[in-house]
Design a protein around this motif. Structure first.
Motif, PDB file in Angstrom:
ATOM      1  N   UNK A  42      65.829  87.755  74.359  1.00 38.69           N
ATOM      2  CA  UNK A  42      65.223  87.499  73.051  1.00 38.69           C
ATOM      3  C   UNK A  42      64.280  86.306  73.127  1.00 38.69           C
ATOM      4  N   UNK A  43      63.164  86.423  72.449  1.00 38.66           N
ATOM      5  CA  UNK A  43      62.124  85.404  72.474  1.00 38.66           C
ATOM      6  C   UNK A  43      62.471  84.278  71.506  1.00 38.66           C
ATOM      7  N   UNK A  44      62.206  83.035  71.906  1.00 41.11           N
ATOM      8  CA  UNK A  44      62.424  81.879  71.042  1.00 41.11           C
ATOM      9  C   UNK A  44      61.250  80.921  71.215  1.00 41.11           C
ATOM     10  N   UNK A  45      60.526  80.670  70.119  1.00 42.39           N
ATOM     11  CA  UNK A  45      59.358  79.796  70.150  1.00 42.39           C
ATOM     12  C   UNK A  45      59.466  78.738  69.073  1.00 42.39           C
ATOM     13  N   UNK A  46      58.806  77.617  69.288  1.00 43.03           N
ATOM     14  CA  UNK A  46      58.765  76.561  68.292  1.00 43.03           C
ATOM     15  C   UNK A  46      57.499  76.758  67.462  1.00 43.03           C
ATOM     16  N   UNK A  47      57.678  77.079  66.177  1.00 42.03           N
ATOM     17  CA  UNK A  47      56.563  77.360  65.275  1.00 42.03           C
ATOM     18  C   UNK A  47      56.711  76.506  64.019  1.00 42.03           C
ATOM     19  N   UNK A  52      60.414  74.859  55.447  1.00 43.62           N
ATOM     20  CA  UNK A  52      61.034  73.590  55.843  1.00 43.62           C
ATOM     21  C   UNK A  52      59.998  72.470  55.945  1.00 43.62           C
ATOM     22  N   UNK A  53      58.730  72.840  56.051  1.00 43.56           N
ATOM     23  CA  UNK A  53      57.607  71.913  56.177  1.00 43.56           C
ATOM     24  C   UNK A  53      57.682  71.089  57.464  1.00 43.56           C
ATOM     25  N   UNK A  54      58.114  71.733  58.560  1.00 43.18           N
ATOM     26  CA  UNK A  54      58.164  71.080  59.866  1.00 43.18           C
ATOM     27  C   UNK A  54      58.226  72.141  60.961  1.00 43.18           C
ATOM     28  N   UNK A  55      58.077  71.703  62.208  1.00 44.36           N
ATOM     29  CA  UNK A  55      58.171  72.613  63.343  1.00 44.36           C
ATOM     30  C   UNK A  55      59.640  72.865  63.661  1.00 44.36           C
ATOM     31  N   UNK A  56      60.015  74.143  63.735  1.00 42.35           N
ATOM     32  CA  UNK A  56      61.398  74.526  64.015  1.00 42.35           C
ATOM     33  C   UNK A  56      61.412  75.664  65.029  1.00 42.35           C
ATOM     34  N   UNK A  57      62.593  75.945  65.563  1.00 37.10           N
ATOM     35  CA  UNK A  57      62.747  77.075  66.475  1.00 37.10           C
ATOM     36  C   UNK A  57      62.771  78.365  65.680  1.00 37.10           C
ATOM     37  N   UNK A  58      62.032  79.346  66.165  1.00 33.18           N
ATOM     38  CA  UNK A  58      62.009  80.679  65.569  1.00 33.18           C
ATOM     39  C   UNK A  58      62.521  81.650  66.620  1.00 33.18           C
TER      40      UNK A  58
END
Length: 62
Positions: A42-47, A52-58
């Motif tokens: 499964x793919x996991x990227x930081x977007x 949340x108004x911040x960069x989080x893991x997706x």
């Protein structure tokens, strides 16, 4: 006909699901493509999450 190796996947914010103290209601989702042969897990990227108004893991969802 041969199947293509690239598939469209949906990425969903991991912090929006459990966090109730966010800027706006909802869950951030992105769509992208991945190569089925090279990336079998499964793919996991930081977007950037607009809720949340911040960069989080997706993470990739079905």
């Amino acid at each position: 006909m041969a199947k293509g190796v690239r598939i469209i996947v949906t990425l969903e914010c991991t912090e929006c699901r459990s966090n109730s103290n966010k800027r706006s209601p909802g869950v951030s989702r992105y769509t992208t493509t991945k190569n089925r042969r090279n990336t079998t897990s499964r793919l996991e990227l930081k977007k950037f999450c607009t809720h949340c108004n911040k960069h989080t893991n997706h993470k990739e969802i079905k």
